[in-house]
Scaffold this active site. Structure first.
Site, short mmCIF file in Angstrom:
data_model
loop_
_atom_site.label_atom_id
_atom_site.label_comp_id
_atom_site.label_asym_id
_atom_site.label_seq_id
_atom_site.Cartn_x
_atom_site.Cartn_y
_atom_site.Cartn_z
N ASP A 1 37.87 32.85 43.11
CA ASP A 1 38.79 32.90 41.96
C ASP A 1 38.02 32.86 40.64
O ASP A 1 36.96 32.24 40.55
CB ASP A 1 39.75 31.70 42.06
CG ASP A 1 40.97 31.87 41.17
OD1 ASP A 1 41.15 32.97 40.61
OD2 ASP A 1 41.72 30.90 41.02
N ASN B 1 48.76 40.11 45.45
CA ASN B 1 48.01 40.80 44.39
C ASN B 1 48.57 42.18 44.03
O ASN B 1 48.20 42.76 43.00
CB ASN B 1 46.52 40.95 44.78
CG ASN B 1 45.72 39.65 44.66
OD1 ASN B 1 44.72 39.46 45.35
ND2 ASN B 1 46.16 38.75 43.79
C1 FPP Z 1 40.39 36.29 41.70
O1 FPP Z 1 40.02 36.47 40.38
C2 FPP Z 1 39.82 37.27 42.56
C3 FPP Z 1 40.52 38.27 43.18
C4 FPP Z 1 41.94 38.55 42.99
C5 FPP Z 1 39.91 39.16 44.09
C6 FPP Z 1 38.55 38.77 44.60
C7 FPP Z 1 37.81 40.00 44.61
C8 FPP Z 1 36.49 40.15 44.52
C9 FPP Z 1 35.50 39.07 44.53
C10 FPP Z 1 35.95 41.50 44.38
C11 FPP Z 1 36.51 42.42 45.37
C12 FPP Z 1 35.80 42.31 46.65
C13 FPP Z 1 36.08 43.15 47.62
C14 FPP Z 1 35.31 43.13 48.89
C15 FPP Z 1 37.19 44.10 47.45
P1 FPP Z 1 41.17 36.66 39.33
O2 FPP Z 1 41.24 38.10 39.00
O3 FPP Z 1 42.44 36.06 39.84
O4 FPP Z 1 40.61 35.85 38.14
P2 FPP Z 1 41.45 35.08 37.03
O5 FPP Z 1 42.28 34.05 37.74
O6 FPP Z 1 40.39 34.50 36.18
O7 FPP Z 1 42.26 36.13 36.34
#
Ligand code: FPP
Length: 239
Positions: free
Chosen positions: A12, A60
């Protein structure tokens, strides 16, 4: 406590990492993929047999279409670029989550990754993609109901162990340790069934900043914990 057999990570904070740098969210996700690469290597070095990562949740899809498409693109790129190295390093790749909702080319790539690496034994990387814990449990219940309807399974045979075998994680041990980055302290529909007795470590750093030291510290924290599974501590059992 011995080191964990299975570590599951809620990656996250990509968006906040990007925002703090004045970058678009996709830059955070790209940096997140690099952190994921390092995490797989480090978990391998530390002798962790199973690593699960939450890459895309069934919730998502509610993000802007451009971000959904960026995340799909990153999974494609990850498989295309990293599969050979993962295979070379003896990593078995498995995906959990609902594949029916994915674009056909992504499904095919996931299947290719699983088939190519099926015989590997060094470590298992489980990618949770289009994954939601409640959805997984509901799909397992559906399979069980359908088997019972056909007379292939008696309702009395539906024990917790039997139920677990119908989950996407069938054959994979429950996570001993769940790590979540970015300071949030919740499960967000991740491995609801499997995390029943997991230990949790919440780290303040954003996922793209998660490195070898963070993983090593989380493992040390885990090893200092005492797990009782609803029983009493071994040293108190006789008193
Ligand atoms: C959370 O950060 C992360 C995700 C929704 C996706 C995790 C994805 C990756 C690490 C990259 C993709 C990897 C693959 C293999 C497809 P957030 O966007 O919710 O962060 P925030 O809460 O700060 O907005």
């Amino acid at each position: 406590m011995p080191k964990p057999t299975h570590i599951a990570i809620i990656m996250d904070g990509n968006g906040r990492w990007a925002k703090a740098r004045g970058l678009p969210r996709v830059a955070g996700h790209r940096a997140g993929v690099e952190a994921l690469r390092q995490a797989v290597r480090n978990a391998g070095d530390f002798g962790i047999p199973f690593l699960t990562v939450y890459a895309f949740s069934s919730e998502n899809w509610s993000r802007p279409a451009s971000e959904v498409s960026d995340l799909m693109g990153l999974l494609r790129l990850f498989i295309r670029r990293d599969l050979a190295e993962l295979h070379h390093n003896g990593v078995k790749v498995r995906a959990i989550g609902d594949r029916v909702g994915l674009e056909p080319d992504i499904r095919a790539m996931i299947e290719e990754a699983e088939n190519l690496t099926a015989g590997n034994t060094a470590m298992t990387l489980v990618i949770a993609f289009n994954y939601g814990g409640r959805d997984e449990i509901a799909r397992a219940a559906k399979k069980i109901a359908s088997a019972a309807e056909k007379g292939l399974l008696s309702p009395d045979a539906v024990t917790p162990d039997a139920f677990g075998a119908f989950l996407d994680t069938g054959g994979i041990p429950d996570p001993d340790l769940v790590i979540r980055t970015s300071g949030e302290q919740r499960l967000s529909n991740f491995m609801l069934w499997q995390a029943a007795y997991s230990e949790f470590v919440f780290l303040p750093c954003y996922w793209p900043d998660f490195g070898r030291e963070h993983l090593s510290e989380a493992i040390d924290t885990f090893m200092g914990r005492e797990r009782r599974y609803g029983g009493v501590a071994a040293r108190d059992a006789a008193s």
